[in-house]
Design a protein around this motif. Structure first.
Motif, PDB file in Angstrom:
ATOM      1  N   THR A 258      31.901  41.754  43.941  1.00  0.00           N
ATOM      2  CA  THR A 258      32.845  40.873  44.955  1.00  0.00           C
ATOM      3  C   THR A 258      32.692  41.490  46.206  1.00  0.00           C
ATOM      4  O   THR A 258      32.278  42.523  46.438  1.00  0.00           O
ATOM      5  CB  THR A 258      34.250  40.787  44.226  1.00  0.00           C
ATOM      6  OG1 THR A 258      34.812  39.651  44.993  1.00  0.00           O
ATOM      7  CG2 THR A 258      34.838  41.966  44.464  1.00  0.00           C
TER       8      THR A 258
ATOM      9  N   LEU B 219      35.176  41.153  49.523  1.00  0.00           N
ATOM     10  CA  LEU B 219      36.589  40.513  50.055  1.00  0.00           C
ATOM     11  C   LEU B 219      36.933  40.750  51.656  1.00  0.00           C
ATOM     12  O   LEU B 219      36.269  41.759  52.241  1.00  0.00           O
ATOM     13  CB  LEU B 219      37.766  41.449  49.243  1.00  0.00           C
ATOM     14  CG  LEU B 219      37.550  41.260  47.854  1.00  0.00           C
ATOM     15  CD1 LEU B 219      38.668  42.070  47.249  1.00  0.00           C
ATOM     16  CD2 LEU B 219      37.809  40.100  47.243  1.00  0.00           C
TER      17      LEU B 219
ATOM     18  N   TYR C  60      33.066  45.560  46.004  1.00  0.00           N
ATOM     19  CA  TYR C  60      33.685  46.119  44.770  1.00  0.00           C
ATOM     20  C   TYR C  60      32.681  45.878  43.399  1.00  0.00           C
ATOM     21  O   TYR C  60      32.140  44.662  43.669  1.00  0.00           O
ATOM     22  CB  TYR C  60      35.082  45.858  44.311  1.00  0.00           C
ATOM     23  CG  TYR C  60      36.092  46.461  45.505  1.00  0.00           C
ATOM     24  CD1 TYR C  60      36.344  47.836  45.440  1.00  0.00           C
ATOM     25  CD2 TYR C  60      36.640  45.327  46.447  1.00  0.00           C
ATOM     26  CE1 TYR C  60      37.332  48.226  46.478  1.00  0.00           C
ATOM     27  CE2 TYR C  60      37.416  45.973  47.306  1.00  0.00           C
ATOM     28  CZ  TYR C  60      37.653  47.168  47.486  1.00  0.00           C
ATOM     29  OH  TYR C  60      38.641  47.657  48.586  1.00  0.00           O
TER      30      TYR C  60
ATOM     31  N   PHE D  46      44.233  48.266  47.641  1.00  0.00           N
ATOM     32  CA  PHE D  46      44.769  47.534  46.464  1.00  0.00           C
ATOM     33  C   PHE D  46      46.231  47.736  46.130  1.00  0.00           C
ATOM     34  O   PHE D  46      46.883  46.656  45.623  1.00  0.00           O
ATOM     35  CB  PHE D  46      43.949  48.375  45.298  1.00  0.00           C
ATOM     36  CG  PHE D  46      42.856  47.657  44.835  1.00  0.00           C
ATOM     37  CD1 PHE D  46      42.373  46.863  43.769  1.00  0.00           C
ATOM     38  CD2 PHE D  46      41.735  47.643  45.799  1.00  0.00           C
ATOM     39  CE1 PHE D  46      41.287  46.307  43.271  1.00  0.00           C
ATOM     40  CE2 PHE D  46      40.478  47.043  45.467  1.00  0.00           C
ATOM     41  CZ  PHE D  46      40.247  46.440  44.443  1.00  0.00           C
TER      42      PHE D  46
ATOM     43  N   LEU E 205      39.348  39.038  41.090  1.00  0.00           N
ATOM     44  CA  LEU E 205      38.575  39.777  42.027  1.00  0.00           C
ATOM     45  C   LEU E 205      37.168  39.218  41.443  1.00  0.00           C
ATOM     46  O   LEU E 205      36.416  38.838  42.561  1.00  0.00           O
ATOM     47  CB  LEU E 205      38.326  41.169  41.588  1.00  0.00           C
ATOM     48  CG  LEU E 205      39.539  42.103  42.310  1.00  0.00           C
ATOM     49  CD1 LEU E 205      39.288  43.569  41.848  1.00  0.00           C
ATOM     50  CD2 LEU E 205      39.543  41.959  43.747  1.00  0.00           C
TER      51      LEU E 205
ATOM     52  N   PRO F 192      34.786  35.206  43.408  1.00  0.00           N
ATOM     53  CA  PRO F 192      34.568  36.015  44.371  1.00  0.00           C
ATOM     54  C   PRO F 192      34.431  35.461  45.677  1.00  0.00           C
ATOM     55  O   PRO F 192      33.694  34.586  45.984  1.00  0.00           O
ATOM     56  CB  PRO F 192      33.399  36.982  44.235  1.00  0.00           C
ATOM     57  CG  PRO F 192      32.623  36.426  43.215  1.00  0.00           C
ATOM     58  CD  PRO F 192      33.614  35.390  42.241  1.00  0.00           C
TER      59      PRO F 192
END
Length: 247
Positions: free
Chosen positions: A135, A137, A149, A190, A234, A238
């Motif tokens: 993914t 972000l 990630y 996170f 996640l 994605p």
């Protein structure tokens, strides 16, 4: 109550929560709850540890119910006859699969390993990994405009202390939430964006030969709700950003 994954007259396996010590340790003297104690109290029977999981790691934890069974299982672990798989969320996009062949020196603790050999050479350490999902972000981290990630399946072929955490750091894809071998900036992201306070490493399966029946047992520990919810958030849908970088 601990989740019991398997039990018979010789063995019991639990799904250890993250943050629970397996046994009493000089490093965490303030802790009062341990997997050995809790399992013993829950089933009303003494248990014998045959392997370990780090305190922040969740997943399959196996105990013997007598000393003879413990010796049999210890022999399997020592001989490398037990197959283990883990799930982990790591920084960056890894290769689709790979082998980390990187010897590790024994990690020593000043209190618990005060009399250990400081000159002990590095030991063979081998980890296989398979990428399950990726993914990207829209959160800037450091010099990058986005954060990438990977969700990995890990198969350690040796059992060195903190092997998976150290091996993933070695290939520049540290496990998210690792405060010792990880990346503080991604750990902070996170915590802030997903309220994730844990190491994203889970012992998913444990396969071994039953000491008496000779059956092959494959014990599976489901991801905890917080871990599975985060993985779904996640990696199920994605957010992809077309930015040419290699982080």
């Amino acid at each position: 109550m601990l989740e019991i994954l398997y039990r018979d007259p010789y063995l019991v396996a639990i799904n250890k929560p993250a943050g629970l010590l397996v046994h009493r340790s000089l490093i965490d003297r303030h802790e009062t709850r341990f997997a050995i104690q809790l399992t013993r109290d829950q089933i009303g029977q003494k248990v014998y540890p045959v392997h370990r999981l780090d305190k922040p790691t969740s997943g399959v934890l196996l105990f013997a119910l007598d000393s003879d069974t413990a010796r049999c299982l210890n022999t399997q672990f020592t001989a490398g006859q037990v197959q283990k798989t883990y799930r982990a969320v790591v920084r960056g996009h890894t290769a689709e699969s790979g082998v980390i062949d990187y010897p590790l020196r024994e990690e020593l603790d000043k209190m618990a390993d005060a009399h250990a050999d400081l000159d002990k050479p590095a030991q063979v350490a081998l980890t296989y990994y398979q990428r399950l999902a990726t993914t990207e972000l829209p959160y800037p981290v450091g010099r990058y405009a986005s954060a990438r990630y990977s969700l990995l399946e890990l198969q350690p072929k040796t059992g060195r202390k903190h092997q998976l955490r150290r091996h993933l750091k070695h290939i520049f894809h540290p496990i998210v939430g690792d405060t010792t071998h990880g990346d503080g900036k991604h750990n902070s992201l996170f915590r802030e964006q997903f309220d994730c306070q844990r190491l994203l490493l889970h012992a998913h399966t444990l396969q071994f030969t039953h000491p008496y029946s000779a059956d092959i047992l494959n014990l599976i520990a489901p991801l905890s709700l917080d871990f599975s919810t985060l993985v779904a958030k996640l990696f199920a849908k994605p957010v992809i950003i077309n930015i040419n970088n290699n982080h």
